[in-house]
Design a protein around this motif. Structure first.
Motif, PDB file in Angstrom:
ATOM      1  N   ILE A 126       0.695  -1.012  -0.121  1.00  8.70           N
ATOM      2  CA  ILE A 126       0.018   0.431  -0.135  1.00  8.70           C
ATOM      3  C   ILE A 126       1.373   1.008  -0.015  1.00  8.70           C
ATOM      4  O   ILE A 126       1.140   1.159   1.670  1.00  8.70           O
ATOM      5  CB  ILE A 126      -0.878  -0.214   1.580  1.00  8.70           C
ATOM      6  N   ASP A 127       1.170   1.150  -1.224  1.00  7.50           N
ATOM      7  CA  ASP A 127       1.781   2.753  -0.924  1.00  7.50           C
ATOM      8  C   ASP A 127       1.738   4.556  -1.660  1.00  7.50           C
ATOM      9  O   ASP A 127       0.333   4.563  -1.437  1.00  7.50           O
ATOM     10  CB  ASP A 127       3.109   2.441  -2.901  1.00  7.50           C
ATOM     11  N   HIS A 128       2.813   5.193  -0.125  1.00  8.21           N
ATOM     12  CA  HIS A 128       1.493   6.413  -0.546  1.00  8.21           C
ATOM     13  C   HIS A 128       2.751   7.887  -1.355  1.00  8.21           C
ATOM     14  O   HIS A 128       3.664   7.316  -0.631  1.00  8.21           O
ATOM     15  CB  HIS A 128       1.131   6.865   0.893  1.00  8.21           C
ATOM     16  N   HIS A 129       2.666   7.604  -2.524  1.00  6.33           N
ATOM     17  CA  HIS A 129       3.271   8.736  -3.377  1.00  6.33           C
ATOM     18  C   HIS A 129       3.102   9.630  -3.543  1.00  6.33           C
ATOM     19  O   HIS A 129       2.207  10.565  -3.759  1.00  6.33           O
ATOM     20  CB  HIS A 129       3.208   8.033  -4.604  1.00  6.33           C
ATOM     21  N   ALA A 130       4.902  10.888  -3.873  1.00  5.88           N
ATOM     22  CA  ALA A 130       4.905  11.819  -3.857  1.00  5.88           C
ATOM     23  C   ALA A 130       5.623  12.681  -5.010  1.00  5.88           C
ATOM     24  O   ALA A 130       6.855  11.857  -4.467  1.00  5.88           O
ATOM     25  CB  ALA A 130       5.265  12.748  -3.041  1.00  5.88           C
ATOM     26  N   GLY A 153      -1.141  -3.872  -5.628  1.00  4.34           N
ATOM     27  CA  GLY A 153      -0.801  -2.317  -4.676  1.00  4.34           C
ATOM     28  C   GLY A 153      -1.885  -2.200  -4.529  1.00  4.34           C
ATOM     29  O   GLY A 153      -3.176  -1.968  -5.330  1.00  4.34           O
ATOM     30  N   LEU A 154      -1.667  -1.019  -3.756  1.00  3.15           N
ATOM     31  CA  LEU A 154      -3.139   0.290  -3.422  1.00  3.15           C
ATOM     32  C   LEU A 154      -2.396   1.000  -3.529  1.00  3.15           C
ATOM     33  O   LEU A 154      -1.435   1.520  -2.854  1.00  3.15           O
ATOM     34  CB  LEU A 154      -3.874  -0.721  -2.042  1.00  3.15           C
ATOM     35  N   LEU A 155      -2.721   1.629  -4.462  1.00  3.33           N
ATOM     36  CA  LEU A 155      -1.351   3.120  -4.156  1.00  3.33           C
ATOM     37  C   LEU A 155      -3.021   4.812  -4.382  1.00  3.33           C
ATOM     38  O   LEU A 155      -3.957   4.537  -4.696  1.00  3.33           O
ATOM     39  CB  LEU A 155      -1.084   2.811  -5.846  1.00  3.33           C
ATOM     40  N   CYS A 156      -2.070   5.959  -4.464  1.00 10.09           N
ATOM     41  CA  CYS A 156      -2.899   6.976  -3.925  1.00 10.09           C
ATOM     42  C   CYS A 156      -1.406   8.150  -4.091  1.00 10.09           C
ATOM     43  O   CYS A 156       0.021   7.712  -4.293  1.00 10.09           O
ATOM     44  CB  CYS A 156      -2.882   6.980  -2.875  1.00 10.09           C
ATOM     45  N   TYR A 157      -2.116   9.151  -4.234  1.00 12.04           N
ATOM     46  CA  TYR A 157      -1.583  10.328  -4.454  1.00 12.04           C
ATOM     47  C   TYR A 157      -1.396  11.342  -3.149  1.00 12.04           C
ATOM     48  O   TYR A 157      -2.937  11.142  -3.195  1.00 12.04           O
ATOM     49  CB  TYR A 157      -0.789  11.228  -5.832  1.00 12.04           C
ATOM     50  N   ILE A 167      -0.671  22.186  -7.452  1.00 12.89           N
ATOM     51  CA  ILE A 167       0.441  20.841  -7.517  1.00 12.89           C
ATOM     52  C   ILE A 167      -1.048  19.889  -6.736  1.00 12.89           C
ATOM     53  O   ILE A 167      -1.449  19.217  -7.190  1.00 12.89           O
ATOM     54  CB  ILE A 167       1.280  21.204  -6.974  1.00 12.89           C
ATOM     55  N   ARG A 168      -1.985  20.520  -5.630  1.00  9.44           N
ATOM     56  CA  ARG A 168      -3.167  19.954  -4.955  1.00  9.44           C
ATOM     57  C   ARG A 168      -3.899  19.981  -5.725  1.00  9.44           C
ATOM     58  O   ARG A 168      -4.576  18.309  -5.932  1.00  9.44           O
ATOM     59  CB  ARG A 168      -3.563  20.797  -4.256  1.00  9.44           C
ATOM     60  N   GLU A 169      -4.786  20.260  -6.658  1.00 11.56           N
ATOM     61  CA  GLU A 169      -5.547  19.864  -7.848  1.00 11.56           C
ATOM     62  C   GLU A 169      -4.920  18.765  -8.226  1.00 11.56           C
ATOM     63  O   GLU A 169      -5.650  18.087  -9.126  1.00 11.56           O
ATOM     64  CB  GLU A 169      -6.341  20.378  -8.624  1.00 11.56           C
ATOM     65  N   LEU A 170      -4.033  18.752  -9.221  1.00  6.50           N
ATOM     66  CA  LEU A 170      -3.547  17.994 -10.181  1.00  6.50           C
ATOM     67  C   LEU A 170      -3.212  16.828  -8.753  1.00  6.50           C
ATOM     68  O   LEU A 170      -3.368  15.467  -9.830  1.00  6.50           O
ATOM     69  CB  LEU A 170      -1.688  17.824 -10.703  1.00  6.50           C
ATOM     70  N   GLY A 171      -3.193  16.374  -7.646  1.00  2.97           N
ATOM     71  CA  GLY A 171      -2.549  15.504  -6.602  1.00  2.97           C
ATOM     72  C   GLY A 171      -4.231  14.538  -6.498  1.00  2.97           C
ATOM     73  O   GLY A 171      -4.657  13.366  -6.880  1.00  2.97           O
TER      74      GLY A 171
END
Ligand SMILES: [Zn+2]
Length: 293
Positions: A126-130, A153-157, A167-171
């Motif tokens: 479970i990844d927490h990506h930036a 995988g359980l993924l998120c930005y 950048i917040r909106e893109l996320g």
């Protein structure tokens, strides 16, 4: 694939913590067909490929429930200035590092860790990506790397206000796009190995509007949030100073908590906050090694 694994000690990981000796496991395609007595199954599944486990332990794959693949690039990294607190660790290390990532770097960071995961018996991450300079499509790059190794995988930005509104909106868009992509893939193949969540950095880098938008996405997509929670006192101090409310209470008010949501760390929770997490069935992931920082 038709496979019979024998000569193993089986840990079933059920409520009774069952350990089975003299048993074998028959696997057809992506599913376990049968677990039973070794000699019986060897007869029954004679046509299956036979795998001799050499007396080793056979158990379900491990799950890494809070990961940052891009941390790969911090291995052995020496900083010019030693951080004196958690907020400085973010500013001098992690936020500098993730701002330097392009999509290729994202791919290789995941690939290195995926190989390491397989070597250590981890089959789901479970990844927490930036990667604020390379947001769109970043979760696809991680998926590509995990796919190569056959991992789940359980993924998120990680949505945050630290790099401004754009950048917040893109996320938020990256989370929404990836969740939908996985839903579509699952309709075609129920065994699809990937899904998405709504990633959020931490209360202290998120404005009210951001929490509101994330909660909306979580609700409409029927996916939980994945957020750092009181990893350091700074999360609580800034949240209270800016919004006059505790972190857990704030997340509850916005509808972020719940059984589908993962909160990471939870080091500085008080008793009433622990109760609130329990009442809302929110998952808390501990990361002992990271928490020793
Ligand atoms: Zn983290």
């Amino acid at each position: 694939m038709s496979l019979l694994i024998h000569n193993v000690l089986i840990f079933a990981n059920n409520d009774q913590n069952t350990v089975l000796e003299g048993h074998a496991v028959a696997i057809e395609g992506s599913r376990i067909q049968e677990i039973g007595g070794e000699s019986e199954l060897k007869q029954k599944y004679m046509q299956f490929e036979q795998f001799d486990g050499g007396g080793r332990l056979l158990m379900p794959g491990l799950i890494n429930a809070h990961m940052h693949f891009y941390g790969t690039f911090a291995r052995g990294l020496a900083l010019q200035q030693a951080p004196s607190n958690f907020h400085e660790i973010l500013k001098l290390l992690w936020w500098k590092l993730d701002s330097a990532l392009d999509l290729q770097a994202v791919y290789y960071s995941a690939l290195v860790q995926a190989i390491s995961a397989v070597k250590h018996g981890v089959t789901s991450i479970i990844d927490h990506h930036a990667s604020p300079k390379a947001v769109a499509g970043s979760l696809d790059k991680i998926e590509e790397a995990l796919n190569l190794l056959g991992l789940r995988g359980l993924l998120c930005y990680e949505v945050s206000d630290r790099d401004g509104e754009e950048i917040r909106e893109l996320g938020l868009q990256e989370n929404a796009r990836y969740i939908q992509k996985c839903k579509n893939a699952r309709q075609e193949n129920p065994d699809h190995l990937f899904d998405g969540m709504v990633g959020l950095h931490a209360s202290f880098t998120l404005e009210n509007e951001s929490l509101q938008k994330a909660a909306e996405l979580s609700k409409t997509s029927n996916r939980g949030c994945h957020i750092h929670l009181l990893e350091d006192r700074v999360d609580g101090d800034i949240t209270r100073g800016k919004f006059q409310i505790g972190v857990v209470e704030r997340l509850r008010e916005f509808g972020i908590l719940g059984e589908k949501t993962i909160t990471a760390h939870g080091i500085h929770l008080d008793e009433s906050e622990v109760d609130l997490l329990a009442e809302t069935d929110t998952v808390v992931v501990h990361n002992p090694q990271s928490n020793m920082n």
